[in-house]
Write a protein that holds these residues in place. Structure first.
Motif, PDB file in Angstrom:
ATOM      1  N   PHE A  31       0.835  -1.203   0.000  1.00  0.00           N
ATOM      2  CA  PHE A  31       0.000   0.000   0.000  1.00  0.00           C
ATOM      3  C   PHE A  31       0.865   1.247   0.000  1.00  0.00           C
ATOM      4  O   PHE A  31       1.843   1.327   0.737  1.00  0.00           O
ATOM      5  CB  PHE A  31      -0.821   0.100   1.291  1.00  0.00           C
ATOM      6  CG  PHE A  31      -1.721  -1.032   1.584  1.00  0.00           C
ATOM      7  CD1 PHE A  31      -2.883  -1.219   0.849  1.00  0.00           C
ATOM      8  CD2 PHE A  31      -1.449  -1.893   2.620  1.00  0.00           C
ATOM      9  CE1 PHE A  31      -3.740  -2.252   1.161  1.00  0.00           C
ATOM     10  CE2 PHE A  31      -2.306  -2.926   2.933  1.00  0.00           C
ATOM     11  CZ  PHE A  31      -3.448  -3.098   2.200  1.00  0.00           C
ATOM     12  N   TYR A  32       0.469   2.237  -0.764  1.00  0.00           N
ATOM     13  CA  TYR A  32       1.138   3.535  -0.695  1.00  0.00           C
ATOM     14  C   TYR A  32       0.794   4.207   0.630  1.00  0.00           C
ATOM     15  O   TYR A  32      -0.327   4.115   1.118  1.00  0.00           O
ATOM     16  CB  TYR A  32       0.701   4.446  -1.838  1.00  0.00           C
ATOM     17  CG  TYR A  32       1.167   3.999  -3.186  1.00  0.00           C
ATOM     18  CD1 TYR A  32       2.459   3.546  -3.388  1.00  0.00           C
ATOM     19  CD2 TYR A  32       0.307   4.026  -4.265  1.00  0.00           C
ATOM     20  CE1 TYR A  32       2.893   3.145  -4.635  1.00  0.00           C
ATOM     21  CE2 TYR A  32       0.732   3.626  -5.522  1.00  0.00           C
ATOM     22  CZ  TYR A  32       2.015   3.193  -5.698  1.00  0.00           C
ATOM     23  OH  TYR A  32       2.437   2.799  -6.931  1.00  0.00           O
ATOM     24  N   GLU A  33       1.759   4.925   1.160  1.00  0.00           N
ATOM     25  CA  GLU A  33       1.619   5.574   2.461  1.00  0.00           C
ATOM     26  C   GLU A  33       0.410   6.492   2.563  1.00  0.00           C
ATOM     27  O   GLU A  33      -0.233   6.561   3.598  1.00  0.00           O
ATOM     28  CB  GLU A  33       2.879   6.387   2.763  1.00  0.00           C
ATOM     29  CG  GLU A  33       3.089   7.520   1.774  1.00  0.00           C
ATOM     30  CD  GLU A  33       4.356   8.305   1.998  1.00  0.00           C
ATOM     31  OE1 GLU A  33       4.891   8.298   3.108  1.00  0.00           O
ATOM     32  OE2 GLU A  33       4.803   8.938   1.039  1.00  0.00           O
ATOM     33  N   ASN A  34       0.111   7.215   1.513  1.00  0.00           N
ATOM     34  CA  ASN A  34      -0.948   8.212   1.590  1.00  0.00           C
ATOM     35  C   ASN A  34      -2.343   7.634   1.375  1.00  0.00           C
ATOM     36  O   ASN A  34      -3.319   8.361   1.472  1.00  0.00           O
ATOM     37  CB  ASN A  34      -0.699   9.325   0.562  1.00  0.00           C
ATOM     38  CG  ASN A  34      -0.652   8.807  -0.856  1.00  0.00           C
ATOM     39  OD1 ASN A  34      -0.094   7.748  -1.123  1.00  0.00           O
ATOM     40  ND2 ASN A  34      -1.231   9.546  -1.777  1.00  0.00           N
ATOM     41  N   PRO A  49      -9.259 -10.198   3.190  1.00  0.00           N
ATOM     42  CA  PRO A  49      -8.431 -11.019   2.295  1.00  0.00           C
ATOM     43  C   PRO A  49      -7.272 -11.654   3.059  1.00  0.00           C
ATOM     44  O   PRO A  49      -6.731 -11.064   3.991  1.00  0.00           O
ATOM     45  CB  PRO A  49      -7.906 -10.021   1.271  1.00  0.00           C
ATOM     46  CG  PRO A  49      -8.831  -8.861   1.345  1.00  0.00           C
ATOM     47  CD  PRO A  49      -9.310  -8.816   2.772  1.00  0.00           C
ATOM     48  N   ASP A  50      -6.930 -12.849   2.641  1.00  0.00           N
ATOM     49  CA  ASP A  50      -5.854 -13.584   3.284  1.00  0.00           C
ATOM     50  C   ASP A  50      -4.649 -13.627   2.348  1.00  0.00           C
ATOM     51  O   ASP A  50      -4.426 -14.617   1.653  1.00  0.00           O
ATOM     52  CB  ASP A  50      -6.329 -14.996   3.632  1.00  0.00           C
ATOM     53  CG  ASP A  50      -5.264 -15.782   4.370  1.00  0.00           C
ATOM     54  OD1 ASP A  50      -4.381 -15.163   4.992  1.00  0.00           O
ATOM     55  OD2 ASP A  50      -5.308 -17.025   4.302  1.00  0.00           O
ATOM     56  N   TYR A  51      -3.910 -12.527   2.295  1.00  0.00           N
ATOM     57  CA  TYR A  51      -2.690 -12.473   1.499  1.00  0.00           C
ATOM     58  C   TYR A  51      -1.743 -11.462   2.135  1.00  0.00           C
ATOM     59  O   TYR A  51      -2.172 -10.582   2.891  1.00  0.00           O
ATOM     60  CB  TYR A  51      -2.973 -12.135   0.033  1.00  0.00           C
ATOM     61  CG  TYR A  51      -3.672 -10.822  -0.198  1.00  0.00           C
ATOM     62  CD1 TYR A  51      -2.969  -9.618  -0.210  1.00  0.00           C
ATOM     63  CD2 TYR A  51      -5.032 -10.768  -0.434  1.00  0.00           C
ATOM     64  CE1 TYR A  51      -3.597  -8.418  -0.428  1.00  0.00           C
ATOM     65  CE2 TYR A  51      -5.668  -9.566  -0.659  1.00  0.00           C
ATOM     66  CZ  TYR A  51      -4.947  -8.392  -0.658  1.00  0.00           C
ATOM     67  OH  TYR A  51      -5.578  -7.206  -0.872  1.00  0.00           O
ATOM     68  N   PRO A  52      -0.450 -11.573   1.844  1.00  0.00           N
ATOM     69  CA  PRO A  52       0.516 -10.642   2.431  1.00  0.00           C
ATOM     70  C   PRO A  52       0.287  -9.217   1.933  1.00  0.00           C
ATOM     71  O   PRO A  52       0.104  -8.980   0.740  1.00  0.00           O
ATOM     72  CB  PRO A  52       1.866 -11.166   1.946  1.00  0.00           C
ATOM     73  CG  PRO A  52       1.618 -12.574   1.523  1.00  0.00           C
ATOM     74  CD  PRO A  52       0.200 -12.616   1.056  1.00  0.00           C
ATOM     75  N   GLN A  53       0.286  -8.277   2.872  1.00  0.00           N
ATOM     76  CA  GLN A  53       0.092  -6.873   2.552  1.00  0.00           C
ATOM     77  C   GLN A  53       0.802  -6.025   3.603  1.00  0.00           C
ATOM     78  O   GLN A  53       0.905  -6.420   4.757  1.00  0.00           O
ATOM     79  CB  GLN A  53      -1.393  -6.543   2.510  1.00  0.00           C
ATOM     80  CG  GLN A  53      -2.127  -7.007   3.751  1.00  0.00           C
ATOM     81  CD  GLN A  53      -3.616  -6.924   3.609  1.00  0.00           C
ATOM     82  OE1 GLN A  53      -4.158  -5.856   3.735  1.00  0.00           O
ATOM     83  NE2 GLN A  53      -4.273  -8.049   3.369  1.00  0.00           N
ATOM     84  N   ARG A  54       1.309  -4.892   3.157  1.00  0.00           N
ATOM     85  CA  ARG A  54       1.939  -3.974   4.094  1.00  0.00           C
ATOM     86  C   ARG A  54       1.967  -2.578   3.496  1.00  0.00           C
ATOM     87  O   ARG A  54       1.789  -2.396   2.298  1.00  0.00           O
ATOM     88  CB  ARG A  54       3.334  -4.418   4.482  1.00  0.00           C
ATOM     89  CG  ARG A  54       4.361  -4.373   3.382  1.00  0.00           C
ATOM     90  CD  ARG A  54       5.700  -4.941   3.870  1.00  0.00           C
ATOM     91  NE  ARG A  54       6.696  -4.931   2.840  1.00  0.00           N
ATOM     92  CZ  ARG A  54       7.525  -3.924   2.589  1.00  0.00           C
ATOM     93  NH1 ARG A  54       7.474  -2.846   3.322  1.00  0.00           N
ATOM     94  NH2 ARG A  54       8.406  -4.000   1.617  1.00  0.00           N
TER      95      ARG A  54
END
Length: 186
Positions: A31-34, A49-54
């Motif tokens: 994800f973009y910071e803004n 959702p069950d997937y890697p995200q940050r």
């Protein structure tokens, strides 16, 4: 193969990650910071959702001129074999890395406004000139562009940005249909 999807958590990025994972790909959403505070998976989905995200601390207009972001951009994309991006991903990769997007998935202004530098407030003039130039370069270097055909006004703006043979004339689905099957679909 590890796929990094750079973008806001709009339904397109979220859906793409889920469809790719359903086909066995190791897709991760950055994800973009803004935009990480309001474009979140729970805003688009019936279930989480069950997937890697940050969240990554770049991707916005405000940080584009900050040379210190360069190493962070390179570190964040290093683990991924394939990069798909939206919004300012082409500009950030063109400015800070030697990598190209494998797929650019435009969401609107990132392809029909930003690359064409239509002028902005005088205090932001220099920054916008740099962002526009880098966005054009990044789009031109992208290996594929995922974009449906649209009206002639927009087509006239975007056609000079990429070769027609790199365009995949389809958009990313607006929903992840399996999430809505059963009672949710009804």
């Amino acid at each position: 193969m590890k796929i990094g999807i750079l973008g806001n958590m709009n339904n397109n990025s979220n859906n793409l990650a889920q469809y790719l994972r359903a086909e066995g790909a190791d897709a991760h959403l950055l994800f973009y910071e803004n935009e990480a505070t309001h474009f979140t998976p729970d805003a688009d989905e019936v279930t989480q959702p069950d997937y890697p995200q940050r969240t990554i601390n770049w991707g916005s207009y405000k940080n584009f001129m900050n040379p210190a972001k360069g190493q962070q951009v390179r570190d964040d994309i290093a683990p991924y074999d394939l990069l798909i991006g939206t919004r300012l991903a082409p500009a950030y990769l063109a400015r800070f890395t030697d990598r190209k997007l494998d797929g650019f998935m435009p969401t609107g202004g990132d392809i029909w406004t930003v690359p064409h530098f239509s002028g902005f407030a005088p205090k932001n003039l220099l920054k916008w000139a740099f962002v526009s130039r880098a966005q054009r370069k990044g789009i031109r270097e992208s290996r594929r562009i995922f974009m449906d055909k649209t009206n002639q006004i927009v087509e006239d703006l975007v056609t000079p940005l990429f070769d027609a043979n790199r365009r995949v004339e389809t958009g990313v689905p607006a929903i992840y249909a399996p999430s809505y099957q059963g009672n949710h679909w009804e």
